[in-house]
Scaffold this motif. Structure first.
Motif, mmCIF file in Angstrom:
data_model
loop_
_atom_site.group_PDB
_atom_site.id
_atom_site.type_symbol
_atom_site.label_atom_id
_atom_site.label_comp_id
_atom_site.label_asym_id
_atom_site.label_seq_id
_atom_site.Cartn_x
_atom_site.Cartn_y
_atom_site.Cartn_z
ATOM 1 N N ILE A 15 -41.046 15.206 -12.618
ATOM 2 C CA ILE A 15 -42.298 15.882 -13.102
ATOM 3 C C ILE A 15 -41.836 16.675 -14.127
ATOM 4 C CG2 ILE A 15 -44.090 17.782 -12.323
ATOM 5 C CD1 ILE A 15 -44.438 14.824 -11.268
ATOM 6 N N VAL A 16 -42.441 16.743 -15.397
ATOM 7 C CA VAL A 16 -41.985 17.705 -16.398
ATOM 8 C C VAL A 16 -43.238 18.769 -16.650
ATOM 9 C CG1 VAL A 16 -41.715 18.057 -19.025
ATOM 10 C CG2 VAL A 16 -41.063 16.016 -17.723
ATOM 11 N N ARG A 17 -42.885 20.164 -16.523
ATOM 12 C CA ARG A 17 -43.878 21.202 -16.475
ATOM 13 C C ARG A 17 -43.688 21.976 -17.990
ATOM 14 N NH1 ARG A 17 -42.974 20.655 -11.608
ATOM 15 N NH2 ARG A 17 -44.564 20.598 -10.184
ATOM 16 N N LEU A 38 -40.787 23.509 -20.066
ATOM 17 C CA LEU A 38 -40.382 24.675 -19.374
ATOM 18 C C LEU A 38 -39.240 23.857 -18.400
ATOM 19 C CD1 LEU A 38 -43.559 26.034 -17.922
ATOM 20 C CD2 LEU A 38 -41.640 27.054 -19.455
ATOM 21 N N ASN A 39 -37.806 24.735 -18.379
ATOM 22 C CA ASN A 39 -36.961 24.257 -17.178
ATOM 23 C C ASN A 39 -37.207 25.349 -16.085
ATOM 24 O OD1 ASN A 39 -35.706 22.345 -18.673
ATOM 25 N ND2 ASN A 39 -34.603 24.011 -20.107
ATOM 26 N N TYR A 57 -49.362 20.970 -9.512
ATOM 27 C CA TYR A 57 -49.664 19.788 -10.370
ATOM 28 C C TYR A 57 -50.969 20.117 -11.243
ATOM 29 C CZ TYR A 57 -46.699 17.082 -7.475
ATOM 30 O OH TYR A 57 -45.499 16.447 -7.101
ATOM 31 N N ASP A 58 -51.803 20.915 -10.935
ATOM 32 C CA ASP A 58 -53.357 21.245 -11.662
ATOM 33 C C ASP A 58 -52.647 22.199 -13.041
ATOM 34 O OD1 ASP A 58 -54.617 19.884 -9.798
ATOM 35 O OD2 ASP A 58 -55.406 21.745 -8.643
ATOM 36 N N SER A 59 -53.592 22.254 -14.063
ATOM 37 C CA SER A 59 -53.494 22.984 -15.087
ATOM 38 C C SER A 59 -53.878 24.420 -14.826
ATOM 39 C CB SER A 59 -54.051 22.303 -16.238
ATOM 40 O OG SER A 59 -53.387 20.948 -16.566
ATOM 41 N N TYR A 60 -53.360 25.278 -15.485
ATOM 42 C CA TYR A 60 -53.562 26.712 -15.301
ATOM 43 C C TYR A 60 -53.908 27.307 -16.701
ATOM 44 C CZ TYR A 60 -53.089 25.678 -10.529
ATOM 45 O OH TYR A 60 -53.173 25.402 -9.246
ATOM 46 N N GLN A 115 -51.549 26.991 -21.799
ATOM 47 C CA GLN A 115 -51.933 26.471 -20.515
ATOM 48 C C GLN A 115 -50.845 25.694 -19.911
ATOM 49 O OE1 GLN A 115 -55.845 24.186 -19.992
ATOM 50 N NE2 GLN A 115 -54.614 22.495 -19.005
ATOM 51 N N LEU A 116 -50.474 26.173 -18.396
ATOM 52 C CA LEU A 116 -49.529 25.684 -17.893
ATOM 53 C C LEU A 116 -50.053 24.193 -17.371
ATOM 54 C CD1 LEU A 116 -46.722 25.865 -16.262
ATOM 55 C CD2 LEU A 116 -47.913 26.977 -14.248
ATOM 56 N N SER A 117 -49.132 23.170 -17.547
ATOM 57 C CA SER A 117 -49.610 21.830 -17.107
ATOM 58 C C SER A 117 -48.251 21.019 -16.574
ATOM 59 C CB SER A 117 -50.184 21.101 -18.182
ATOM 60 O OG SER A 117 -51.512 21.460 -18.688
ATOM 61 N N CYS A 118 -48.573 19.796 -16.090
ATOM 62 C CA CYS A 118 -47.156 19.070 -15.786
ATOM 63 C C CYS A 118 -47.763 17.621 -16.075
ATOM 64 C CB CYS A 118 -46.705 19.334 -14.355
ATOM 65 S SG CYS A 118 -47.792 18.402 -13.277
ATOM 66 N N TYR A 119 -46.699 16.685 -16.159
ATOM 67 C CA TYR A 119 -47.028 15.207 -16.261
ATOM 68 C C TYR A 119 -45.825 14.598 -15.764
ATOM 69 C CZ TYR A 119 -44.547 15.682 -20.618
ATOM 70 O OH TYR A 119 -43.629 16.047 -21.717
ATOM 71 N N GLU A 120 -45.882 13.352 -15.456
ATOM 72 C CA GLU A 120 -44.855 12.493 -14.911
ATOM 73 C C GLU A 120 -44.115 11.887 -16.251
ATOM 74 O OE1 GLU A 120 -46.263 9.338 -12.503
ATOM 75 O OE2 GLU A 120 -47.136 11.062 -11.075
ATOM 76 N N ASP A 121 -42.768 12.090 -16.219
ATOM 77 C CA ASP A 121 -41.972 11.571 -17.203
ATOM 78 C C ASP A 121 -41.260 10.306 -16.683
ATOM 79 O OD1 ASP A 121 -40.429 10.992 -19.427
ATOM 80 O OD2 ASP A 121 -39.056 12.754 -19.082
#
Length: 88
Positions: free
Chosen positions: A3-5, A23-24, A49-52, A80-86
């Motif tokens: 998961i990459v944020r 983000l790390n 996991y949700d976006s903010y 927006q803070l988000s994430c996705y699968e890498d």
């Protein structure tokens, strides 16, 4: 699967995604850093996991965890803070 944020920068005028800042930081550290972040009912503190949408003060708190610098312009952009699968 990793998961990459990211922080996503969208133009206010047309909601166009201009840039992503990686983000790390893990979810627990995000919550500790953004002590005013209110999670959605279906999100979990150890996952996020949700976006903010981020306020200027929240964005500034996350800058130290970015892989590259940012010069935020809250008048022109939404962040927006988000994430996705890498999968790579």
């Amino acid at each position: 699967m990793k998961i990459v944020r990211v922080i996503e920068e969208f133009r206010k005028e047309d909601d166009y995604l201009v840039k992503e800042y990686i983000l790390n930081i893990d979810p627990e550290k995000i919550l500790a850093t953004l002590d005013d972040l209110i999670l959605s009912d279906d999100d979990y503190p150890d996952e996020i996991y949700d976006s903010y949408f981020l306020s200027k003060s929240q964005l500034k708190k996350l800058v130290p965890f970015m892989t590259e610098g940012i010069n935020p312009n809250m008048d022109k952009f939404i962040y927006q803070l988000s994430c996705y699968e890498d999968n790579g």
